[in-house]
Scaffold this active site. Structure first.
Site, short mmCIF file in Angstrom:
data_model
loop_
_atom_site.label_atom_id
_atom_site.label_comp_id
_atom_site.label_asym_id
_atom_site.label_seq_id
_atom_site.Cartn_x
_atom_site.Cartn_y
_atom_site.Cartn_z
N TYR A 296 -10.98 6.69 3.13
CA TYR A 296 -10.41 5.34 3.14
C TYR A 296 -11.45 4.32 2.67
O TYR A 296 -11.10 3.31 2.06
CB TYR A 296 -9.91 4.97 4.54
CG TYR A 296 -8.51 5.45 4.82
CD1 TYR A 296 -7.40 4.75 4.34
CD2 TYR A 296 -8.28 6.60 5.56
CE1 TYR A 296 -6.11 5.18 4.60
CE2 TYR A 296 -6.99 7.04 5.81
CZ TYR A 296 -5.91 6.33 5.33
OH TYR A 296 -4.63 6.77 5.57
N HIS B 17 0.84 -1.20 0.00
CA HIS B 17 0.00 0.00 0.00
C HIS B 17 0.87 1.25 0.00
O HIS B 17 0.69 2.16 -0.82
CB HIS B 17 -0.92 -0.01 1.22
CG HIS B 17 -1.78 1.21 1.34
ND1 HIS B 17 -3.09 1.24 0.95
CD2 HIS B 17 -1.51 2.45 1.81
CE1 HIS B 17 -3.60 2.43 1.17
NE2 HIS B 17 -2.65 3.21 1.69
N GLU B 18 1.81 1.32 0.94
CA GLU B 18 2.64 2.52 1.05
C GLU B 18 3.57 2.67 -0.15
O GLU B 18 3.82 3.79 -0.61
CB GLU B 18 3.43 2.51 2.36
CG GLU B 18 2.57 2.52 3.61
CD GLU B 18 1.59 3.70 3.69
OE1 GLU B 18 1.82 4.72 3.00
OE2 GLU B 18 0.59 3.59 4.41
N HIS C 109 1.75 4.49 -2.80
CA HIS C 109 1.84 5.95 -2.71
C HIS C 109 3.17 6.44 -3.28
O HIS C 109 3.23 7.47 -3.96
CB HIS C 109 1.72 6.40 -1.25
CG HIS C 109 0.35 6.32 -0.68
ND1 HIS C 109 -0.76 6.87 -1.30
CD2 HIS C 109 -0.12 5.76 0.47
CE1 HIS C 109 -1.84 6.66 -0.55
NE2 HIS C 109 -1.47 5.98 0.52
N GLU D 153 -6.22 7.64 -1.64
CA GLU D 153 -5.93 6.27 -1.20
C GLU D 153 -6.24 5.23 -2.29
O GLU D 153 -5.77 4.09 -2.21
CB GLU D 153 -6.73 5.93 0.06
CG GLU D 153 -6.38 6.76 1.28
CD GLU D 153 -4.94 6.60 1.73
OE1 GLU D 153 -4.35 5.53 1.48
OE2 GLU D 153 -4.39 7.55 2.33
#
Length: 721
Positions: free
Chosen positions: A655, A482-483, A486, A511
């Site tokens: 989210y 997930h990170e 980004h 997100e």
């Protein structure tokens, strides 16, 4: 040594050699330069002669230059081991925020911006968007309020909210609490963790120090057999930053006052106006509908978990009256136990196949194949060569940090993309969650030359030991993916202005790109390719594995099919409770930012609201269930909730709402073939590359070929009509 074509990026990485004094000196220099640019425009340009080129562009170019240094100045407070440097970074951020408020309320500059907008000159789309956003930001920063006491009050509120935000996050970063437990109280907790804990002396002789950091907190909540231990840890963790309680309350009260000064009914109306949802009612209806759909599933999940708890307590001969309650501190423990008993999901066993180093390597290969990228780790002499000083340590902020140069592959033109940093282990004073930080944005400078981005992944995974490397549970693999998502968004963005670079999109979309990439962690072929049993990393690890496991033969190098099946089969187990937890955060966020009146927010008991709303939505009991008075003041979870102070205020619903978009994109484009490189590149260029330079809904529609739909989202949750 990196291959020759990757040894000399066209832009050097930033350096991290600041001192406390240099941070403040550089900040003042940036502010003086920026103020000078604005003063010069006002002095030289009249409203009649104002154009985009002479009134808007100089500020945009200065914003670009400011971001190159200011992001790093503020970043030190999240990662530096030097208390004085962290403090100076905090002080510098306060100066930058105060200047931002001052700049955003300059009526003389606003008159020129307004004049340019009214002339309606033909501009490139991104420049037109910049002009419109700038114009609206001045109004939202208080210039719609007549000059006088009300505008002065608004400015004072903005400054105080900045102070609160900085102090709130600083308190979280600096938090260094924990609890002393005996080894008996930690029965069931993995030996790897217990053996690594600090041993007590003196009055704490024979005890072990357990911190509230994730690598300590989560395994203990999942594995500690003692409910008293789990309860004590849970409650104390909720109270670890109680100095933030009055700060949180002050923030929501001031936000409401500021919104009403601007003419809005509440802060939520003010914030959501510029998001994809547009209206608080849209958000409230979405969250309310989701709550209605999820509630029956949550009740069923609790019933099954409570049966498991009763069985467990009976087998252990415990009869203390707690078997009729399913507590907040029960959930991680019995959720884990259910996955093990009913689905043969052994997280410890699964983690053996996901050493941090090889998992990251596998993820980067996926991104290479999907998006046409090449990641080259910069180590040793290559680091020295890229540092102006010749010292490779100058281009990282800590010895644990990895740095990669990122390039386009041959099909994408072999150009330079930017720098990626990985800072993955906990340490004192470091940001305590998992997040991606933009260090330097990309943009086109005044000479038409591209400036390349630098982005950092900051996480808190367990550190390696002589016997085991850092091993990731499956949920940590998802977090990492997930990170990194980004980070990829940040890297591949190609905008004209830094204002729109990368993840600078509206909060209820930002997100979605990362959430979509989480799906690769639930795909059998990708789980297999990511896996690599740690015993294959070195002879030492192989020997340690053999000694600890008692196995005479090595395990398979890749994760076995049966373990993959057990992971996939558990994707939606207790899913309703997970989403009800997110729903609690989202509905609490709306409740404190959408009061019926200002008097209502002033009178609101925020702690009671947080705890009572959590119970009402999730149906999990807290200590109030044991208190005959039903006291809701036992914990202050909102004081540890950095999101609502750090930019997600009246936006945490994003989210959940962005999952609508992420699930739709995955189901429509990637589900049939997750490694479709042609679609991956189309996604890169259609969505990620644009950053916030276009309306997010138009990006989605371009990529999907239609308006987004909720159908896949509800289908994935198993709650479709």
């Amino acid at each position: 040594m990196a291959p020759l074509q990757y040894q000399k990026p066209p832009q050097l990485p930033p350096t991290f050699t600041a001192t406390p004094q240099s941070l403040l000196d550089d900040t003042k220099r940036l502010i003086d330069r920026s103020r000078g640019v604005q003063d010069s425009i006002v002095k030289d340009v009249t409203a009649e002669k104002a154009t985009f080129e002479n009134a808007i562009l100089p500020v945009a170019y200065d914003d670009n230059k400011m971001a190159i240094e200011a992001h790093i100045i503020s970043f030190y407070q999240a990662v530096s081991t030097d208390q004085k440097l962290r403090d100076a970074s905090t002080d510098a951020e306060k100066l930058l925020d105060d200047f931002s408020i001052e700049s955003g309320m300059r009526e003389d500059v606003f008159k020129l911006v307004n004049a340019v907008l009214e002339k309606q000159d033909k501009l490139k789309p991104e420049s037109q968007r910049l002009l419109e956003k700038d114009h609206k930001s001045y109004i939202r920063n208080g210039l719609g309020i007549p000059a006088g006491p009300k505008r002065d009050r608004f400015k004072d509120i903005k400054k105080r909210l900045s102070e609160i935000s900085i102090l709130f996050q600083k308190n979280l970063n600096e938090e260094a609490g924990g609890l002393w437990f005996t080894p008996q109280e930690l029965e069931g907790v993995p030996d790897d963790l217990v053996s690594s804990l600090k041993k007590g002396e003196g009055e704490h002789e024979g005890k072990l120090w357990l911190t509230f950091k994730y690598p300590d907190l989560f395994p203990t909540q999942k594995y500690a057999k003692s409910a008293d231990t789990r309860k004590k840890l849970f409650v104390e963790n909720e109270n670890k930053c109680n100095q933030n309680v009055p700060l949180f309350r002050e923030a929501v009260v001031l936000r409401d006052e500021a919104a009403r000064l601007l003419g809005y009914n509440n802060h939520a109306e003010f914030k959501i106006e510029d998001k994809m949802a547009k209206l608080p009612k849209t958000v409230d209806d979405f969250l309310g509908d989701l709550r209605t759909r999820l509630a029956p599933g949550g009740e069923q999940e609790i019933a099954k978990l409570l049966e498991l708890k009763k069985q467990d307590l009976k087998e252990r001969g415990i009869s203390d009256g707690s078997e009729s309650h399913y507590f907040l501190w029960d959930h991680r423990y019995y959720d884990r136990l259910m996955l093990e008993k009913d689905f043969s999901l052994d997280q410890q066993k699964i983690a053996e196949f996901f050493p941090l180093s090889t998992t990251i390597g596998g993820m980067l290969k996926i991104f290479e194949e999907l998006f046409g990228l090449v990641f080259v780790e910069i180590t040793g002499s290559d680091r020295d060569a890229l540092a102006k000083s010749g010292k490779g340590s100058d281009i990282v902020w800590h010895e644990d940090v990895q740095i990669f140069s990122v390039w386009d592959d041959k099909d994408e033109g072999e150009g330079f993309v930017g720098y990626l940093y990985l800072d993955l282990f906990p340490r004192n004073g470091k940001y305590g969650h998992a997040a991606n930080f933009n260090l330097q944005p990309g943009y086109i400078d005044e000479n038409g030359k591209r400036r390349y981005p630098a982005t950092a992944l900051v996480c808190n995974f367990s550190k390696p030991t002589p016997k085991k490397p850092s091993l990731l549970k499956h949920d940590e693999v998802v977090t990492l993916f997930h990170e990194l998502g980004h980070g990829i968004h940040d890297l591949v963005s190609r905008t004209i202005y830094s204002r729109f670079h990368g993840t600078n999109t509206v909060r209820d979309f930002v997100e979605a790109p990362s959430q979509m990439l989480e799906n690769w962690c639930w795909t059998p072929s990708q789980l297999r390719s990511l896996s690599h049993h740690y015993s294959y990393l070195s002879p030492e690890y192989a020997a340690a594995y053999q000694a600890s496991s008692g196995e005479s033969e090595k395990p398979s190098e890749r994760i076995p099919d049966e373990l993959i099946t057990s992971i996939i089969n558990t994707k939606h187990i207790n899913d309703a409770l997970f989403n009800l937890r997110q729903l609690h955060f989202g509905m609490f966020d709306m409740a404190v930012h959408e009061p019926a009146s200002h008097a209502a927010i002033e009178d609101m008991d925020v702690t009671e609201l947080f705890n009572k709303l959590r119970h009402d939505i999730s149906q999990l009991d807290g200590p109030e269930a044991l208190d005959k008075k039903g006291d809701w003041s036992w914990g202050n979870g909102q004081a540890t909730f950095g999101h609502l102070i750090g930019g997600y205020d009246a936006g945490y619903y994003g989210y959940l709402s962005s999952q609508v978009y992420s699930t739709d994109m995955f189901y429509t484009i990637f589900k049939a073939n997750p490694m479709n490189g042609a679609e991956g590149r189309r996604y890169r260029h259609t969505v990620l590359e644009k950053g916030g330079s276009r309306e997010e809904m138009s990006l989605l529609e371009d990529f999907l070929g239609r308006s987004p739909s909720t159908e896949a989202f509800y289908q994935e949750l198993g709650i479709s009509n």
